[in-house]
Design an enzyme around this catalytic site. Sequence first.
Site, short mmCIF file in Angstrom:
data_model
loop_
_atom_site.label_atom_id
_atom_site.label_comp_id
_atom_site.label_asym_id
_atom_site.label_seq_id
_atom_site.Cartn_x
_atom_site.Cartn_y
_atom_site.Cartn_z
N CYS A 168 76.44 8.59 19.09
CA CYS A 168 75.67 7.48 19.06
C CYS A 168 75.81 6.42 20.19
O CYS A 168 74.87 5.50 20.23
CB CYS A 168 76.54 6.67 17.65
SG CYS A 168 76.73 7.64 16.45
N HIS A 308 77.62 -2.84 18.53
CA HIS A 308 77.37 -1.57 17.70
C HIS A 308 77.56 -1.79 16.35
O HIS A 308 77.02 -0.94 15.72
CB HIS A 308 78.51 -0.51 18.46
CG HIS A 308 78.32 0.95 17.98
ND1 HIS A 308 77.15 1.76 18.30
CD2 HIS A 308 79.31 1.73 17.36
CE1 HIS A 308 77.26 2.64 17.68
NE2 HIS A 308 78.25 2.91 17.15
N GLU A 319 85.80 -3.15 17.92
CA GLU A 319 84.70 -3.56 18.77
C GLU A 319 85.32 -4.94 18.90
O GLU A 319 85.04 -5.75 19.92
CB GLU A 319 83.61 -3.57 18.15
CG GLU A 319 82.37 -4.00 19.18
CD GLU A 319 81.13 -3.61 18.98
OE1 GLU A 319 80.01 -3.94 19.55
OE2 GLU A 319 80.80 -2.98 17.72
N LYS A 339 72.55 -3.23 12.61
CA LYS A 339 72.83 -2.33 12.01
C LYS A 339 72.82 -2.63 10.49
O LYS A 339 72.81 -1.82 9.50
CB LYS A 339 73.71 -1.50 12.30
CG LYS A 339 73.46 -0.48 13.78
CD LYS A 339 74.64 0.45 14.03
CE LYS A 339 74.42 1.05 15.21
NZ LYS A 339 74.79 0.17 16.43
N HIS A 344 72.36 2.89 10.56
CA HIS A 344 72.74 3.66 11.60
C HIS A 344 71.91 4.75 12.15
O HIS A 344 71.95 5.65 11.62
CB HIS A 344 74.35 4.12 11.74
CG HIS A 344 74.82 4.30 13.05
ND1 HIS A 344 74.22 4.35 14.08
CD2 HIS A 344 76.30 4.85 13.23
CE1 HIS A 344 75.02 4.68 15.12
NE2 HIS A 344 76.24 5.04 14.60
N PHE A 403 80.95 9.15 18.84
CA PHE A 403 82.03 10.19 18.59
C PHE A 403 82.20 11.07 19.89
O PHE A 403 81.10 11.11 20.61
CB PHE A 403 81.47 11.15 17.54
CG PHE A 403 81.63 10.82 16.19
CD1 PHE A 403 82.15 9.51 15.84
CD2 PHE A 403 81.30 11.49 15.01
CE1 PHE A 403 82.36 9.05 14.41
CE2 PHE A 403 81.51 11.16 13.68
CZ PHE A 403 81.87 9.78 13.57
#
Length: 415
Positions: A168, A308, A319, A339, A344, A403
Amino acid sequence: MSDRRVVITGLGWVTSMGNDVNDVWQQLLNGTSGIKTVTRFDTTEYPVKFGGECTEWDGPPQMDPPNRKQATKKMDRFAQFAVSAAIDAVNDAGIDFASENPWRCGSIIGTGIGGMEEFCGGYRKLIAKGPSRVSPFMVPKLMCNAGSGNVSIHFGIKGPNSAVASACASAAHAIGEAVECIRHDAADVMITGGSEAALNDLGMACFVALKALSKRNDAITEASRPWDADRDGFVLSEGAGIILLEEYEHAKARGAKIYGELKGFGQSADGSHITAPLEDGAGASHAMNQALADAGLSPSDIGYINAHGTSTGLGDLAETRAIQKSFGEDTKIPVSSTKSMTGHTLGASGGIEAVILAKVLETGKVPPTINLHNPSEGCTLDYVPNEARDLEVTHAMSNSFGFGGHNVSLVMSKV
């Protein structure tokens, strides 16, 4: 350090909310959700039945029917998205590649997964009909560099060309690498961002198996709810976000409209776990600090962060802690997650959010985090809940984490 400045002159995207940049931007300011019931495959046996689907897609709409048909035959869905968004970004920038040195123009486009649609279809043919029926187009359609490759072919540009695959964080990594190409005089113009089309039967099954997705089937437009105490996972979406970057003097010389300057690029790795972020946010914080240093700015200079913010339990809290590490425990900086509306888009998300950051600088408006009614414990920042905000921003940041422990932060500034 190079004194070659990098500016944004063109914007384009493909989203579940539409493809027109200004129209989708207004929807985001209105707090409109792009999440809908999935129609591309049968979800009967799936516990999740919704996502950010780009409906009625039959190839890049800018192409005439014969060329569009060829594009759908020879390009996976993710590469079609990339080419379509790139065409809009180039048109928006008003650049004529016939008048440019093709060796000074390039393309770097990220994707987390690449041609998953083609991979699934090819495997089904192999099992059902045998190896002789596998398409000769399968390899060039499924490879992760098909987005950047097809963009360069479409425009006839011959400069730096590559793909980034860092889950991502892919699009944000691609943008950072494109910035470095211009800074170090390898190019004057770069088409960059990310594209993803993993909202299919296998993609959904994979993320369901990871227990990563929201199962809020009874209220799908409220399923993506970053930082809310009732969040239960992210919403899988598809699309592309592409920006056109130019060296500042090059853009000025042709009278281009400039949305902003890409001033800072920071990256790091958690070095800890393949899917879970560091709980204290140290890796993400380091990327933010690196981006600030690269931009020559201090934390107090940043007026907005597009987070994010995926709507996962661990990620949202990590975050928040990362932002507090970099900007102070009591920071009042506005932070929102778009998002909550787009879902996402995995490897495309940093590209879509780069377009959003450019629009923030242009319009003086900050999009909200929708569906945030009860922030969970430890989530104490100003998340711009539920309503857009008028806010003149000179310097803004975008975060993308993937990831593998990949962390990327970008800083964009007014010119």
